[in-house]
Design a protein around this motif. Structure first.
Motif, PDB file in Angstrom:
ATOM      1  N   UNK A  23     -13.762 -21.904   7.238  1.00 30.46           N
ATOM      2  CA  UNK A  23     -12.764 -22.311   6.258  1.00 30.46           C
ATOM      3  C   UNK A  23     -12.595 -21.259   5.165  1.00 30.46           C
ATOM      4  N   UNK A  24     -13.719 -20.738   4.663  1.00 30.14           N
ATOM      5  CA  UNK A  24     -13.672 -19.715   3.608  1.00 30.14           C
ATOM      6  C   UNK A  24     -12.988 -18.441   4.110  1.00 30.14           C
ATOM      7  N   UNK A  25     -13.313 -18.038   5.352  1.00 26.85           N
ATOM      8  CA  UNK A  25     -12.712 -16.825   5.911  1.00 26.85           C
ATOM      9  C   UNK A  25     -11.200 -16.995   6.063  1.00 26.85           C
ATOM     10  N   UNK A  26     -10.786 -18.174   6.544  1.00 24.28           N
ATOM     11  CA  UNK A  26      -9.357 -18.437   6.710  1.00 24.28           C
ATOM     12  C   UNK A  26      -8.628 -18.425   5.373  1.00 24.28           C
ATOM     13  N   UNK A  27      -9.244 -19.060   4.389  1.00 29.09           N
ATOM     14  CA  UNK A  27      -8.605 -19.129   3.074  1.00 29.09           C
ATOM     15  C   UNK A  27      -8.409 -17.737   2.480  1.00 29.09           C
ATOM     16  N   UNK A  28      -9.427 -16.892   2.597  1.00 32.46           N
ATOM     17  CA  UNK A  28      -9.347 -15.536   2.049  1.00 32.46           C
ATOM     18  C   UNK A  28      -8.268 -14.713   2.761  1.00 32.46           C
ATOM     19  N   UNK A  29      -8.263 -14.743   4.101  1.00 34.87           N
ATOM     20  CA  UNK A  29      -7.305 -13.940   4.867  1.00 34.87           C
ATOM     21  C   UNK A  29      -5.886 -14.464   4.719  1.00 34.87           C
ATOM     22  N   UNK A  30      -5.731 -15.797   4.613  1.00 33.58           N
ATOM     23  CA  UNK A  30      -4.385 -16.371   4.472  1.00 33.58           C
ATOM     24  C   UNK A  30      -3.727 -15.921   3.193  1.00 33.58           C
ATOM     25  N   UNK A  31      -4.486 -15.917   2.119  1.00 33.73           N
ATOM     26  CA  UNK A  31      -3.934 -15.463   0.836  1.00 33.73           C
ATOM     27  C   UNK A  31      -3.623 -13.969   0.874  1.00 33.73           C
ATOM     28  N   UNK A  32      -4.426 -13.220   1.629  1.00 33.64           N
ATOM     29  CA  UNK A  32      -4.232 -11.767   1.692  1.00 33.64           C
ATOM     30  C   UNK A  32      -2.985 -11.389   2.493  1.00 33.64           C
ATOM     31  N   UNK A  33      -2.701 -12.139   3.594  1.00 34.23           N
ATOM     32  CA  UNK A  33      -1.621 -11.741   4.491  1.00 34.23           C
ATOM     33  C   UNK A  33      -0.419 -12.695   4.471  1.00 34.23           C
ATOM     34  N   UNK A  34      -0.393 -13.654   3.540  1.00 33.14           N
ATOM     35  CA  UNK A  34       0.762 -14.552   3.474  1.00 33.14           C
ATOM     36  C   UNK A  34       2.017 -13.714   3.218  1.00 33.14           C
ATOM     37  N   UNK A  35       3.046 -13.893   4.038  1.00 36.63           N
ATOM     38  CA  UNK A  35       4.250 -13.045   3.935  1.00 36.63           C
ATOM     39  C   UNK A  35       4.999 -13.152   2.612  1.00 36.63           C
ATOM     40  N   UNK A  36       4.783 -14.228   1.867  1.00 37.68           N
ATOM     41  CA  UNK A  36       5.431 -14.335   0.558  1.00 37.68           C
ATOM     42  C   UNK A  36       4.707 -13.509  -0.500  1.00 37.68           C
ATOM     43  N   UNK A  37       3.522 -13.040  -0.162  1.00 37.03           N
ATOM     44  CA  UNK A  37       2.752 -12.197  -1.094  1.00 37.03           C
ATOM     45  C   UNK A  37       2.631 -10.781  -0.554  1.00 37.03           C
ATOM     46  N   UNK A  38       2.327 -10.670   0.746  1.00 39.99           N
ATOM     47  CA  UNK A  38       2.149  -9.361   1.377  1.00 39.99           C
ATOM     48  C   UNK A  38       3.438  -8.968   2.086  1.00 39.99           C
ATOM     49  N   UNK A  39       4.139  -7.981   1.536  1.00 35.76           N
ATOM     50  CA  UNK A  39       5.428  -7.548   2.076  1.00 35.76           C
ATOM     51  C   UNK A  39       5.287  -6.395   3.071  1.00 35.76           C
ATOM     52  N   UNK A  40       4.057  -6.003   3.401  1.00 33.80           N
ATOM     53  CA  UNK A  40       3.864  -4.887   4.327  1.00 33.80           C
ATOM     54  C   UNK A  40       4.277  -5.293   5.743  1.00 33.80           C
ATOM     55  N   UNK A  41       4.645  -4.297   6.516  1.00 32.30           N
ATOM     56  CA  UNK A  41       5.038  -4.535   7.897  1.00 32.30           C
ATOM     57  C   UNK A  41       3.845  -5.086   8.675  1.00 32.30           C
ATOM     58  N   UNK A  42       4.100  -6.112   9.457  1.00 30.88           N
ATOM     59  CA  UNK A  42       3.039  -6.681  10.271  1.00 30.88           C
ATOM     60  C   UNK A  42       2.279  -7.806   9.615  1.00 30.88           C
ATOM     61  N   UNK A  43       2.523  -8.058   8.323  1.00 31.61           N
ATOM     62  CA  UNK A  43       1.792  -9.121   7.618  1.00 31.61           C
ATOM     63  C   UNK A  43       2.138 -10.480   8.208  1.00 31.61           C
ATOM     64  N   UNK A  44       3.420 -10.655   8.603  1.00 31.65           N
ATOM     65  CA  UNK A  44       3.853 -11.936   9.157  1.00 31.65           C
ATOM     66  C   UNK A  44       3.100 -12.245  10.460  1.00 31.65           C
ATOM     67  N   UNK A  45       2.995 -11.256  11.341  1.00 27.82           N
ATOM     68  CA  UNK A  45       2.281 -11.450  12.595  1.00 27.82           C
ATOM     69  C   UNK A  45       0.795 -11.670  12.384  1.00 27.82           C
ATOM     70  N   UNK A  46       0.249 -10.969  11.420  1.00 32.41           N
ATOM     71  CA  UNK A  46      -1.172 -11.124  11.104  1.00 32.41           C
ATOM     72  C   UNK A  46      -1.448 -12.531  10.587  1.00 32.41           C
ATOM     73  N   UNK A  47      -0.544 -13.036   9.754  1.00 32.13           N
ATOM     74  CA  UNK A  47      -0.719 -14.372   9.197  1.00 32.13           C
ATOM     75  C   UNK A  47      -0.670 -15.433  10.300  1.00 32.13           C
ATOM     76  N   UNK A  48       0.263 -15.278  11.253  1.00 35.24           N
ATOM     77  CA  UNK A  48       0.363 -16.231  12.353  1.00 35.24           C
ATOM     78  C   UNK A  48      -0.893 -16.192  13.207  1.00 35.24           C
TER      79      UNK A  48
END
Length: 373
Positions: free
Chosen positions: A22-47
């Motif tokens: 749960x902690x790992x998911x929470x940390x990575x979700x906030x890092x790669x959420x497309x509304x926060x991370x605009x870098x290319x590939x963030x959307x796929x990483x989040x999914x």
């Protein structure tokens, strides 16, 4: 494209606990959420992260995945709803508002009242020795007319028809990942779960009124600038029978013309004449605890420091008492009589160190030159 191992995606071991996942998911979700991370590939990483969490957060799905991998009999998908406790709804709520995903707060549960803060300016000696003072603050109190219910006499609050007494309402929003439902505080009852049709005329249905209240505060001896004191139970009243909040008094200590404070120690600058420093003397020194005598040895230099043990400030936590440090400052007279100048010239001649006087008239310099021959 071959899917990555779910454990590798979340960066956890195959023996990781549900809490670690749960902690790992929470940390990575906030890092790669497309509304926060605009870098290319963030959307796929989040999914990818969300898909891995959906599987590993569910005990049955995780067991099947551990046994069969991605090609398991269940045909695991890539949805975004979390397993137990923390899921996409929580992540979405943290970005777009809302309250706590699957966690529902009981609107009728007792809750502690809000804390208050008051800034108190005190004198230097009040901080050193402590004192009891009375302050006046504005704070909310339970309405005497309705006893905090907010309802007019003869009427009672009813269950909120908007949230059905839950204190929260469901909000549906369309996002790039589909339609997501979050929970927010009910705008009608403001989370209380109760709706007041006939409001109390004194408090206008709030159940509390603002009053000026006098409170006695004991300033602890040794308190320093910026420190604070908690006065228990003097904050805002609690909700649904909960305890009152606390009052935090922040101290602002005025400076003193004589002393400087550093923690529990006090510093005092002692001006001495050249004669006192050269010949020695006994002087009277002011301290916060009264005047004391201090012997000045002959030949004392400017910036010499003397320590008066135990003449500082009492530690606010009871760890002893500080010291007072006396720093010598030898004062050079700005104006001298002719006799004083002559005596200093004689002193300099005896010492073998005759200065080239500055500020003297040409006549004085010629006369001194003749006397020196």
């Amino acid at each position: 494209m071959e899917k990555r191992d779910y454990y590798e995606v979340l960066g956890v071991s195959k023996t990781a606990s549900q809490d670690e996942i749960k902690k790992a998911y929470r940390k990575l979700s906030k890092q790669f959420h497309p509304d926060i991370n605009k870098e290319a590939g963030a959307d796929g990483k989040f999914k990818e992260i969300s898909e891995a969490y959906e599987t590993l957060s569910d005990q049955e799905k995780r067991a099947n995945y551990d046994q069969f991998g991605h090609a398991g009999p269940q045909g695991f998908g890539g949805g975004f709803s979390g397993g137990d406790g923390f899921g996409f709804e929580d992540i979405f709520s943290s970005f777009f508002g809302g309250g706590g995903g699957n966690r529902r707060r009981d609107p009728n549960a007792p809750r502690k009242g809000n804390d208050l803060q008051y800034s108190m300016t005190i004198e230097f000696e009040e901080a050193v020795f402590g004192k009891e003072k009375e302050i006046e603050i504005s704070k909310d109190e339970i309405c005497d007319t309705c006893d905090g219910s907010g309802a007019k006499a003869g009427s009672t609050p009813i269950k909120c028809t908007t949230c059905q007494g839950h204190g929260q309402v469901n909000i549906t929003q369309d996002t790039p990942f589909g339609r997501v439902q979050t929970k927010r505080t009910c705008p009608v009852c403001e989370g209380t779960g109760k709706e007041i049709k006939e409001k109390c005329p004194t408090c206008s249905g709030k159940g509390r009124v603002t009053k000026r209240k006098k409170i006695k505060v004991t300033i602890p001896a040794g308190v320093d600038d910026g420190q604070q004191l908690r006065v228990s139970g003097q904050g805002e009243p609690g909700v649904n029978g909960g305890p009152a909040g606390d009052l935090y008094v922040v101290f602002r200590v005025k400076s003193d013309a004589r002393f400087e404070r550093d923690g529990d120690d006090i510093y005092y600058s002692l001006p001495l004449t050249f004669a006192q420093a050269a010949l020695g003397d006994e002087v009277e020194i002011p301290t916060v605890q009264g005047k004391v005598k201090l012997k000045i040895p002959s030949g004392t230099q400017s910036a010499t420091k003397f320590r008066l043990k135990g003449k500082g400030v009492k530690n606010v936590h009871g760890y002893g008492v500080g010291d007072q440090h006396v720093i010598v400052k030898v004062m050079t007279p700005k104006k001298l009589t002719e006799k004083q100048k002559q005596l200093l010239r004689e002193f300099a001649e005896i010492s073998g160190d005759i200065p080239e006087e500055q500020g003297s008239s040409l006549f004085d310099k010629i006369r001194n030159k003749i006397k020196g021959e």
